[in-house]
Design a protein around this motif. Structure first.
Motif, PDB file in Angstrom:
ATOM      1  N   SER A  22      11.464 -12.626 -93.559  1.00  0.00           N
ATOM      2  CA  SER A  22      12.132 -13.947 -94.134  1.00  0.00           C
ATOM      3  C   SER A  22      11.745 -15.306 -94.879  1.00  0.00           C
ATOM      4  O   SER A  22      11.917 -16.197 -95.405  1.00  0.00           O
ATOM      5  CB  SER A  22      13.381 -14.289 -92.577  1.00  0.00           C
ATOM      6  N   MET A  25      11.401 -14.786 -98.906  1.00  0.00           N
ATOM      7  CA  MET A  25      13.114 -14.039 -98.725  1.00  0.00           C
ATOM      8  C   MET A  25      14.189 -15.211 -98.519  1.00  0.00           C
ATOM      9  O   MET A  25      15.085 -15.333 -99.748  1.00  0.00           O
ATOM     10  CB  MET A  25      13.030 -12.587 -97.802  1.00  0.00           C
ATOM     11  N   SER A 107      16.423 -12.603 -87.186  1.00  0.00           N
ATOM     12  CA  SER A 107      16.227 -11.779 -89.120  1.00  0.00           C
ATOM     13  C   SER A 107      16.066 -10.270 -88.888  1.00  0.00           C
ATOM     14  O   SER A 107      17.923  -9.883 -89.351  1.00  0.00           O
ATOM     15  CB  SER A 107      15.512 -12.090 -89.930  1.00  0.00           C
ATOM     16  N   TYR A 111      20.405  -8.866 -90.525  1.00  0.00           N
ATOM     17  CA  TYR A 111      20.026  -7.619 -91.874  1.00  0.00           C
ATOM     18  C   TYR A 111      20.706  -6.162 -91.605  1.00  0.00           C
ATOM     19  O   TYR A 111      21.414  -5.470 -92.055  1.00  0.00           O
ATOM     20  CB  TYR A 111      18.733  -7.842 -91.785  1.00  0.00           C
ATOM     21  N   ALA A 252      19.646 -16.594 -98.729  1.00  0.00           N
ATOM     22  CA  ALA A 252      19.656 -15.056 -98.805  1.00  0.00           C
ATOM     23  C   ALA A 252      19.420 -14.838-100.272  1.00  0.00           C
ATOM     24  O   ALA A 252      19.574 -14.495-101.118  1.00  0.00           O
ATOM     25  CB  ALA A 252      20.073 -13.836 -98.292  1.00  0.00           C
ATOM     26  N   SER A 274      14.285  -6.886 -97.231  1.00  0.00           N
ATOM     27  CA  SER A 274      14.036  -7.955 -96.061  1.00  0.00           C
ATOM     28  C   SER A 274      14.539  -7.636 -94.789  1.00  0.00           C
ATOM     29  O   SER A 274      13.342  -7.941 -94.109  1.00  0.00           O
ATOM     30  CB  SER A 274      15.476  -8.720 -96.368  1.00  0.00           C
TER      31      SER A 274
END
Length: 443
Positions: A22, A25, A107, A111, A252, A274
């Motif tokens: 991340s 990302m 993260s 996700y 994002a 991701s």
């Protein structure tokens, strides 16, 4: 002693996969806000230069001192084990790994919740922590094979996105290339850009488990730096050509771009990428922070509980257990307060930048004070590279904001308190016990 079981490709893919998470990302959204499409230049130039500078520096230091411990080991060898600077470098780098990589657990939870809404974010993060603890308990080779697998997936996925995205670039999105100006906006991108590359140096902490550290560690570090520069530079170039910079200024942006350009398939694809990136960073974090803690405990700075090695699996089990505890604690931080997760990330940013700066300073010091030392790898373009690293990482800290600096200094002060209140006493007990064992063996 740890076993030498890791080859060049496992090391390189570990360095690559540990970083692709991340940090880019999500961070590319912040870079887009600061500078618009101009931010892509920052990824190619500043990110690439900083990454190659640190790769070269760590390659020289790791081949001079091929033991686990990373930057702490190099500082200890230079200034002595009992020097406060040596302890503080190890303390700061350990904490950078502890929080800078562990926050990726959050993260993963986010996700996973996006992919399977019935799974709470905290549950996904906690399950991931337990999963990677099990993998690392089995042994470092399994952990690096898993990390290498993530690396291959991420390379193929990233290359596919870039190649497909090039064909859909809209040149008009580049027209307003520097909407906020040039110099200051570029400087403001530094925290988002440079920190996105941090973490690949975890390869150096595995030098004691490398089959041929003098050759494989430099190739792994430089190879990972090359992959990362091409990946992040290419990704940024394509992203700013697919969507207006204003639409990338989200939490994002990569996932949004996948959904808008490639539809539902793209949304699922980039979500999975991701997710895999954060998973690989968590695994790399377990390997790195476990070995830093083990190395410092082995020298007496922490309890000897953390220096115990599992005889069957040949892994530092005491340090691994503590790492597991810290991972579980970090995974539930967002359920307490989102602010706690943010501050944990701040500590990671500060710790990485300070550690890289120290590595560059240490290289300059050793070249001047000890030119006679054996250097299987030598930094090219010396002294330009280490000086460049010092400048870029210092600017990254400066433009990260006062809050990050305050939090980082607070943690450093806590380290000093620990050193003088507990660390030195623990170290003296360790040396005394070693001396007593030596006398018993001699008698």
């Amino acid at each position: 002693m740890l076993n030498r079981v890791l080859g060049r490709w496992l090391l390189m893919l570990t360095g690559y996969a540990t970083v692709v998470a991340s940090g880019f990302m999500i961070g590319v959204g912040g870079a887009a806000t600061a500078a618009g499409p101009l931010a892509l230049v920052s990824y190619w130039v500043f990110g690439g230069l900083a990454t190659f500078a640190s790769a070269f520096v760590f390659a020289e230091l790791a081949t001079m001192f091929p033991k686990c411990g990373g930057i702490w080991e190099y500082t200890k060898q230079s200034f002595g084990n009992d020097h406060p600077i040596s302890f503080m470098v190890g303390w700061i780098y350990w904490f950078a790994l502890l929080f800078g990589l562990n926050v990726e657990l959050v993260s993963v939870g986010i996700y996973l919740h996006e992919l399977v809404p019935t799974i709470p974010e905290w549950a996904g993060a906690l399950a991931t922590a337990i999963l990677f603890l099990v993998f690392n308990y089995v042994g470092v080779k399994l952990s690096t094979i898993i990390e290498a697998g993530f690396g291959i997936i991420l390379i193929l996925s990233s290359a596919t996105f870039i190649l497909l995205g090039i064909g859909q670039i809209n040149p008009e999105f580049y027209m307003n290339f520097a909407p906020n100006g040039t110099f200051m906006p570029l400087m403001k991108t530094l925290p988002f850009v440079i920190i996105a590359f941090c973490g690949f140096e975890v390869v150096a902490t595995l030098a004691e488990e490398s089959k041929n550290p003098e050759k494989d560690i430099p190739k792994a570090l430089i190879g990972a730096a090359s992959f990362l520069t091409i990946l992040f530079g290419g990704f940024a170039t394509v992203l700013f050509g697919l969507l207006p910079a204003a639409e990338l200024s989200t939490n994002a942006p990569l996932i949004k771009a996948g959904g808008l350009i490639f539809g539902g398939i793209g949304l699922a694809w980039l979500s999975i990428q991701s997710f895999a990136g954060s998973m690989s960073t968590v695994n790399g974090g377990v390997m790195g922070q476990t070995r830093i803690m083990y190395a410092m405990a082995r020298e007496g700075w922490f309890s000897q509980v953390f220096a115990k090695v599992d005889e069957k699996h040949n892994i530092p089990k005491g340090a691994l257990y503590f790492t597991g505890f810290s991972m579980i604690a970090v995974s539930i931080l967002p359920s307490i307060t989102e602010r706690a997760w943010e501050w944990a990330g701040f500590l990671g940013v500060f710790g990485y930048a300070v550690s890289y700066i120290m590595a560059c300073i240490l290289l300059l010091y050793l070249r001047r004070k000890h030119p006679e030392m054996n250097r299987p790898f030598r930094v090219p373009l010396y002294p330009v590279m280490p000086i460049l690293g010092i400048v870029l990482y210092s600017l990254a800290i400066l433009f990260s904001g006062l809050e990050i600096i305050i939090v980082g200094i607070a943690w450093a002060l806590m380290g000093l308190i620990y050193y003088y209140a507990f660390g030195r006493a623990s170290r003296k007990r360790h040396l005394k016990n070693q001396e007593e064992r030596l006398h018993l063996n001699e008698s």
